[in-house]
Motif scaffolding. Sequence first.
Motif, PDB file in Angstrom:
ATOM      1  N   GLU A 115       3.950  -2.091  -1.548  1.00 15.59           N
ATOM      2  CA  GLU A 115       5.230  -2.517  -2.103  1.00 15.59           C
ATOM      3  C   GLU A 115       6.199  -1.334  -2.227  1.00 15.59           C
ATOM      4  OE1 GLU A 115       7.022  -4.721  -6.119  1.00 15.59           O
ATOM      5  OE2 GLU A 115       4.878  -4.287  -5.940  1.00 15.59           O
ATOM      6  N   LYS A 116       5.686  -0.194  -2.658  1.00 13.10           N
ATOM      7  CA  LYS A 116       6.521   1.002  -2.834  1.00 13.10           C
ATOM      8  C   LYS A 116       7.124   1.462  -1.508  1.00 13.10           C
ATOM      9  CE  LYS A 116       6.146   5.903  -4.090  1.00 13.10           C
ATOM     10  NZ  LYS A 116       5.218   6.963  -4.575  1.00 13.10           N
ATOM     11  N   ASP A 129       7.388  -0.207   1.278  1.00 16.20           N
ATOM     12  CA  ASP A 129       8.239  -1.241   1.860  1.00 16.20           C
ATOM     13  C   ASP A 129       9.641  -1.156   1.278  1.00 16.20           C
ATOM     14  OD1 ASP A 129       9.008  -3.386   3.375  1.00 16.20           O
ATOM     15  OD2 ASP A 129       8.211  -4.892   2.008  1.00 16.20           O
ATOM     16  N   LYS A 130       9.750  -0.929  -0.033  1.00 17.28           N
ATOM     17  CA  LYS A 130      11.064  -0.802  -0.675  1.00 17.28           C
ATOM     18  C   LYS A 130      11.801   0.441  -0.161  1.00 17.28           C
ATOM     19  CE  LYS A 130       9.996  -3.211  -4.991  1.00 17.28           C
ATOM     20  NZ  LYS A 130       9.841  -3.099  -6.464  1.00 17.28           N
ATOM     21  N   GLU A 131      11.061   1.482   0.186  1.00 17.56           N
ATOM     22  CA  GLU A 131      11.690   2.693   0.716  1.00 17.56           C
ATOM     23  C   GLU A 131      12.114   2.537   2.174  1.00 17.56           C
ATOM     24  OE1 GLU A 131       9.552   6.316   0.094  1.00 17.56           O
ATOM     25  OE2 GLU A 131       8.939   5.779  -1.930  1.00 17.56           O
TER      26      GLU A 131
END
Length: 448
Positions: free
Chosen positions: A118-119, A121-123
């Motif tokens: 998730e981390k 992917d957000k970046e």
Amino acid sequence: MSDDRYLTVTALTRYMKRKLETDKHLKDIWLRAEISNFKHHSRGHMYMTLKDDGARIQSVMFAGQNKGLKFTPENGMTVLIRAEIGLYEPQGQYQLYIQHMEPDGVGALYQAYEQLKEKLDKEGLFSAVHKKPLPAYPEHIGVITSPTGAAVRDILTTIRRRYPIVKVTVLPVAVQGERSAPSLVQALSYAENHNFDVLIIGRGGGSIEELWSFNEESVARAIHKVSIPVISAVGHETDFTISDFVADVRAATPTGAAEMAVPAREELLHRLTQLRNRMQYVVRQSYRQEANRLAKLKASYAFRYPEQMLRQKEIELDKLSDRLSRSGMAAVTAGKQRFTTLANRLSLVHPGRQAERYRQQLDALEHRLRQAMGKQHERKQQKFVHQLNKLSLLNPLETMKRGYSISYKQDTILKSVAQVTTGDDVQIHLADGTIDCIVKDVKEDTNG
């Protein structure tokens, strides 16, 4: 009078601390609870409150114990912990010292996998914008994997079978264990500084623990950073790692990765055959077209009667020459006329004539200026003489020339006989000099 029955707060707190620390039932506690007020201190320690519906307790997990966590604790997360109870003396409250912690209901590795996914992917590390295309005909392939596993054999065998002319370099790494992630990062860094057209990174299948190196954040960022196209081939078709999402292309198996990296020799040979056949067809068609053109030219009037054609072209050339001559003369005549017209127009605005006009205007203005200055000087001179005459009438020296004088006593003008007495020194100023006198007698005019 003192009474030994009364304890201090410090003594009571220390007593309770010893009681808690010596109770073997409180040295190894297994607990399920929900996290709240979580804080990860800059020194690495984790502070939190563990609670359920009926109670809560302050807890701490020191850096030495939490550095091996595969997930990040969060508020609201239910966890399974193993801890011991201690008492924090300055505040007199008991708290838990956590030794081990994992998410409740899902494994710690899977929790860490989902959090990192998730981390990143957000970046934007998984974005298609960053995906690099694979080269159609690579010259040098780097294979980052274990040098002894089945994966490297499958990759090398497939590449040699499909595209034997390509150069393949195996960059040996550890694919599991504590040394695996650093060795993968080091291999990617090495590949970045050497001449590779495409990289294959991966290993055979295994459990999530065995594949965990390819879920490490450092490995994911190293893959994203490298400028060479990367094919990820980790595990079997159903296995997905963070490396698969970050890589430019994901292959289901190491063999699949090799097939993606190079074209098949049979396909290339088939394509070459098709191109050769097409080229031969185009050459034959072109030959036929040019042969037909040549036949038409041979049958044309020019080839059959070349002398008549030459005479005709000579006559046409004479006509064209005459037309060119007439056109040239007309162009010269028109140019001369245009030149004459422009010369006449230019003479009207010639700088010399304009300069002569400006010079005449300047002379006239200079003459007018001199006349105006002479008249102005004459007026000023007359006014000066008039003012000088008026000033002369008021000049006391002019009055003294008519017989008048001014008397002083010690630089003071005498205006009355009351200012002097007998024996005083008096100076009398006339128009042509000064007379020093001594007063012999003073007489006052009684008629005044």
